[in-house]
Structures are given as C-alpha cells and as structure tokens.
Design an enzyme around this catalytic site. Sequence first.
Site, short mmCIF file in Angstrom:
data_model
loop_
_atom_site.label_atom_id
_atom_site.label_comp_id
_atom_site.label_asym_id
_atom_site.label_seq_id
_atom_site.Cartn_x
_atom_site.Cartn_y
_atom_site.Cartn_z
CE LYS A 11 -3.95 -2.31 2.07
NZ LYS A 11 -4.81 -1.99 3.18
CE1 TYR A 51 -9.53 -2.48 -0.67
CE2 TYR A 51 -8.56 -0.79 -1.65
CZ TYR A 51 -8.36 -1.84 -1.04
OH TYR A 51 -7.15 -2.29 -0.57
CG ASN A 114 -3.87 -2.22 6.64
OD1 ASN A 114 -3.61 -2.01 5.48
ND2 ASN A 114 -4.72 -3.14 7.12
CG HIS A 117 -5.36 -6.16 -0.60
ND1 HIS A 117 -6.42 -6.15 -0.08
CD2 HIS A 117 -5.52 -7.21 -1.68
CE1 HIS A 117 -7.43 -7.14 -0.90
NE2 HIS A 117 -6.67 -7.48 -1.80
CD GLU A 128 -8.98 -8.74 -4.07
OE1 GLU A 128 -9.87 -8.52 -3.30
OE2 GLU A 128 -7.86 -9.32 -3.68
P1 GDP Z 1 -8.27 -6.91 5.77
O1 GDP Z 1 -8.81 -7.85 4.84
O2 GDP Z 1 -7.19 -7.36 6.57
O3 GDP Z 1 -7.24 -6.10 4.63
O4 GDP Z 1 -9.26 -6.02 6.30
P2 GDP Z 1 -10.63 -5.57 5.71
O5 GDP Z 1 -10.96 -6.27 4.46
O6 GDP Z 1 -11.68 -5.68 6.87
O7 GDP Z 1 -10.32 -3.94 5.34
C1 GDP Z 1 -9.99 -3.65 4.10
C2 GDP Z 1 -9.04 -2.44 4.26
O8 GDP Z 1 -9.81 -1.42 5.09
C3 GDP Z 1 -8.03 -2.72 5.50
O9 GDP Z 1 -6.92 -3.34 4.99
C4 GDP Z 1 -7.77 -1.22 5.88
O10 GDP Z 1 -6.80 -0.67 5.00
C5 GDP Z 1 -9.03 -0.31 5.62
N1 GDP Z 1 -9.84 -0.53 6.95
C6 GDP Z 1 -10.33 -1.35 7.82
N2 GDP Z 1 -10.79 -0.88 8.87
C7 GDP Z 1 -10.70 0.46 8.85
C8 GDP Z 1 -11.20 1.33 9.76
O11 GDP Z 1 -11.56 1.22 10.67
N3 GDP Z 1 -10.87 2.75 9.07
C9 GDP Z 1 -10.08 2.82 8.21
N4 GDP Z 1 -9.94 4.29 7.49
N5 GDP Z 1 -9.76 2.01 7.25
C10 GDP Z 1 -9.96 0.66 7.51
#
Ligand code: GDP
Length: 139
Positions: A11, A51, A114, A117, A128
């Site tokens: 990222k 997304y 973070n 991905h 993807e």
């Molecule tokens: P992943 O599969 O571990 O990447 O997590 P998710 O599918 O739940 O979320 C997708 C991405 O959205 C995450 O990797 C983070 O970059 C972002 N994200 C998740 N939770 C939050 C949040 O509470 N706030 C923000 N700004 N971004 C978030």
Amino acid sequence: MNGSRTFTMIKPDAVEKGVGGAILKQIQESGFKIIALKQTKLSLEQAQKFYFIHRERPFYNDLCSFMSSGPIIPAILEKENAVEDFRKLIGATNPANAEAGTIRKNYAESIDKNAIHGSDSDENAQIEGNFFFTEVERF
Ligand code: GDP
C-alpha cells in the site's frame, strides 16, 4: 504441481517509506513465488472500483482516497494454500493486534495505513489479479 494463487498490494504508506523491497523479500523468503509484479498508482475511480465490495463500510471513502494517494506495488503470488498462508503472513488488519514477525507488525502504522493487502478467498484473488494484470504480464 502448481500451488494456488493469491493477490497482494503493497500500500502507499509502505511504498512511500521505501520498505517495498523488504516486504517483497519477506514474501519470497516465506515461500511465495512472484507470478506478476509492477509499481503503479490508482486513480480515485479505480480504487473505488477495486474496493466496491466495501462500498457500504463507514471507512470506504477514506480507504479509497488513501489507496489512490500514492504508488502501490500489486503482485500475484503462488504457493500451496496461498490465500490462507498469506493472510497469516500479513497478520491482523489492525497492526496493534498483529502477531510478532508478521508484515503488518513489522511495517504497518495503523488500521488504515496497514502496509499491505491480501485477498480473502480464491475467488477474490482471481478477480483482484485480473484487475491489475493481463495474461502477458504473468510468468
Ligand atoms: P483486510 O482484509 O485485513 O485488509 O481488512 P478488511 O477487508 O476488513 O478491510 C479492508 C481495508 O480497509 C483494510 O486493510 C484497511 O486498509 C481498511 N480499513 C479497515 N478498517 C478500517 C477502519 O476502521 N478505518 C479505515 N480508515 N480503514 C479501515
């Protein structure tokens, strides 16, 4: 026999910090073969499309603007049990909860920035990967 495949993106936060190479090294040393790789930058519209699955989530707008804020490094990876093993290697979404030695523990700043991905299913890995790479970009 070929292993299964997953899709990843390093990222904008991690690319900006210059740790893309270190992350790719950790990925390769963990047994993943790089099938496709590039550095590119998403427009806001492209990030929204990528997304789309998260469009109802409260952080959708923040996520799309962050993911289009700078260069990213997408890749297709191959290994037996790729999706599950790669999710283990990257660690929990929130780096505060990620296990020691995981990529997010090593390189991520926060739940939004973070570092990396990883696809959450074989089906999404294929969708993807197809978003970023044509047939002639895969080896
Ligand atoms: P992943 O599969 O571990 O990447 O997590 P998710 O599918 O739940 O979320 C997708 C991405 O959205 C995450 O990797 C983070 O970059 C972002 N994200 C998740 N939770 C939050 C949040 O509470 N706030 C923000 N700004 N971004 C978030």
